[in-house]
Design a protein around this motif. Sequence first.
Motif, short mmCIF file in Angstrom:
data_model
loop_
_atom_site.label_atom_id
_atom_site.label_comp_id
_atom_site.label_asym_id
_atom_site.label_seq_id
_atom_site.Cartn_x
_atom_site.Cartn_y
_atom_site.Cartn_z
N GLY A 149 1.23 1.83 -5.42
CA GLY A 149 2.07 2.57 -6.36
C GLY A 149 3.41 2.91 -5.75
O GLY A 149 3.94 2.16 -4.94
N MET A 154 5.48 5.79 -3.55
CA MET A 154 5.30 6.94 -2.66
C MET A 154 6.63 7.68 -2.54
O MET A 154 7.65 7.07 -2.22
N THR A 187 -4.18 1.22 2.65
CA THR A 187 -3.48 -0.02 3.00
C THR A 187 -2.03 0.34 3.36
O THR A 187 -1.54 1.42 3.00
N THR A 188 -1.40 -0.55 4.06
CA THR A 188 -0.04 -0.30 4.54
C THR A 188 0.95 -0.31 3.39
O THR A 188 1.84 0.53 3.29
N LYS A 189 0.80 -1.30 2.51
CA LYS A 189 1.74 -1.45 1.40
C LYS A 189 1.48 -0.48 0.26
O LYS A 189 2.40 -0.09 -0.46
N GLY A 190 0.24 -0.11 0.09
CA GLY A 190 -0.14 0.72 -1.05
C GLY A 190 -0.01 -0.06 -2.35
O GLY A 190 0.27 -1.27 -2.33
N TYR A 225 -4.92 4.93 8.94
CA TYR A 225 -4.86 5.91 7.86
C TYR A 225 -6.07 6.85 7.90
O TYR A 225 -5.95 8.04 7.60
N LYS A 234 -1.25 15.12 0.50
CA LYS A 234 -0.93 14.18 -0.55
C LYS A 234 -1.23 14.75 -1.93
O LYS A 234 -2.18 15.49 -2.11
N PHE A 243 -5.38 10.69 8.20
CA PHE A 243 -5.65 11.55 7.05
C PHE A 243 -6.99 12.28 7.07
O PHE A 243 -7.25 13.10 6.20
N GLU A 276 -4.05 2.74 -2.29
CA GLU A 276 -2.81 3.42 -1.89
C GLU A 276 -2.95 4.08 -0.52
O GLU A 276 -2.06 3.97 0.32
N ILE A 277 -4.06 4.76 -0.32
CA ILE A 277 -4.19 5.53 0.92
C ILE A 277 -4.50 4.66 2.14
O ILE A 277 -3.98 4.88 3.23
N ARG A 307 8.75 1.06 -4.60
CA ARG A 307 7.56 1.25 -3.76
C ARG A 307 7.58 2.57 -3.00
O ARG A 307 6.58 3.24 -2.87
N1 ARG Z 1 -1.32 4.15 3.07
C1 ARG Z 1 -0.15 4.82 3.42
C2 ARG Z 1 -0.17 6.26 2.91
O1 ARG Z 1 -0.95 6.59 2.08
C3 ARG Z 1 1.08 4.10 2.94
C4 ARG Z 1 1.17 3.96 1.45
C5 ARG Z 1 2.42 3.23 1.04
N2 ARG Z 1 2.55 3.26 -0.38
C6 ARG Z 1 3.68 2.92 -1.03
N3 ARG Z 1 3.66 3.03 -2.34
N4 ARG Z 1 4.73 2.53 -0.40
O2 ARG Z 1 0.60 7.08 3.36
#
Ligand code: ARG
Length: 295
Positions: free
Chosen positions: A286, A288, A281-284, A21, A204, A25, A278-279, A226
């Motif tokens: 919140g 998206m 980690t893979t799962k975040g 990331y 973003k 980014f 959120e930014i 998600r």
């Molecule tokens: N970190 C990655 C991004 O910012 C993935 C975020 C995933 N978030 C989610 N809510 N599914 O693009």
Amino acid sequence: MKHQMETEILKAEVLIEAIPYIRRFAGSIVVVKYGGSAMVDENLKKSVIQDIAMLKYIGLKPVVVHGGGKEITSLLDRLGKKSEFLDGLRVTDEETAQVAEMVLSGSIAKALVDELEGVGIKAVGISGKDGRTMLCSKKLDEKGRDLGFVGQIDKVDTSLLDTLLANNFVPVVSPVGVDGMGNTYNINADYAASAVAGALSAQKLMFLTDVEGILKDKDDPASILRSLNKGQALAYIADGTIKGGMIPKVQCCIDGLEKGVESVHVLDGRVSHAILLEIFTTKGIGTMVTDKESV
Ligand code: ARG
């Protein structure tokens, strides 16, 4: 001893998870709509400032757009100015618009600049008036009624924002606009954030809210969606899955995408370091919303 070592290694893993990331980014513009509890609670405030500083130090280009409805109400109260409401929306006469500007540009933006400078970040507070960044006209409510100096944004001129970003400043934008005749308008901050993000072609746009994210059932945090794309979001609104107070939030997300933002995130501002989580980690943590075919 062993346990402590494991915790240390875990910290390294967190940093490693962030590598793709950071790579993707770095250099990207991230517009953060700052509002809700995260603007009131001291610890949360600090965490938002740290997150923004971190983004900047990593090489992203954060832009903050802040709200301040509560603070405006409380100054109006202190001034003994009675507000008139139409369906929950404040009627903004000239004096109210002036008070809103004082609070947003004079007080909130300057305090945020101070906090950011305190952690070594160069920051500048501007409103839509500065550099005529947000040109407005009167926005009527859904029923076509005149609420006074409530602005809709007709044009965003990014030249001042571009200059600030190019010179390493973090812009802190107050949702105050102006029309061709010099009238002052109060603008909804979500709306200002998405207009600014669109005009800057931000990668973003992140909304700090007081909910976990976009929920299927507003009373059940576990029902959080998600990730979803524009088509799914529209379908959920159409079939009634997304309803009530969630609809304007989702509409703001769609609005951002339509203006060219790559991904729009709805985050729980009550969670410390929601932005970083959120930014990086893979799962975040919140929701998206993207324009991609399937997510
Ligand atoms: N970190 C990655 C991004 O910012 C993935 C975020 C995933 N978030 C989610 N809510 N599914 O693009």
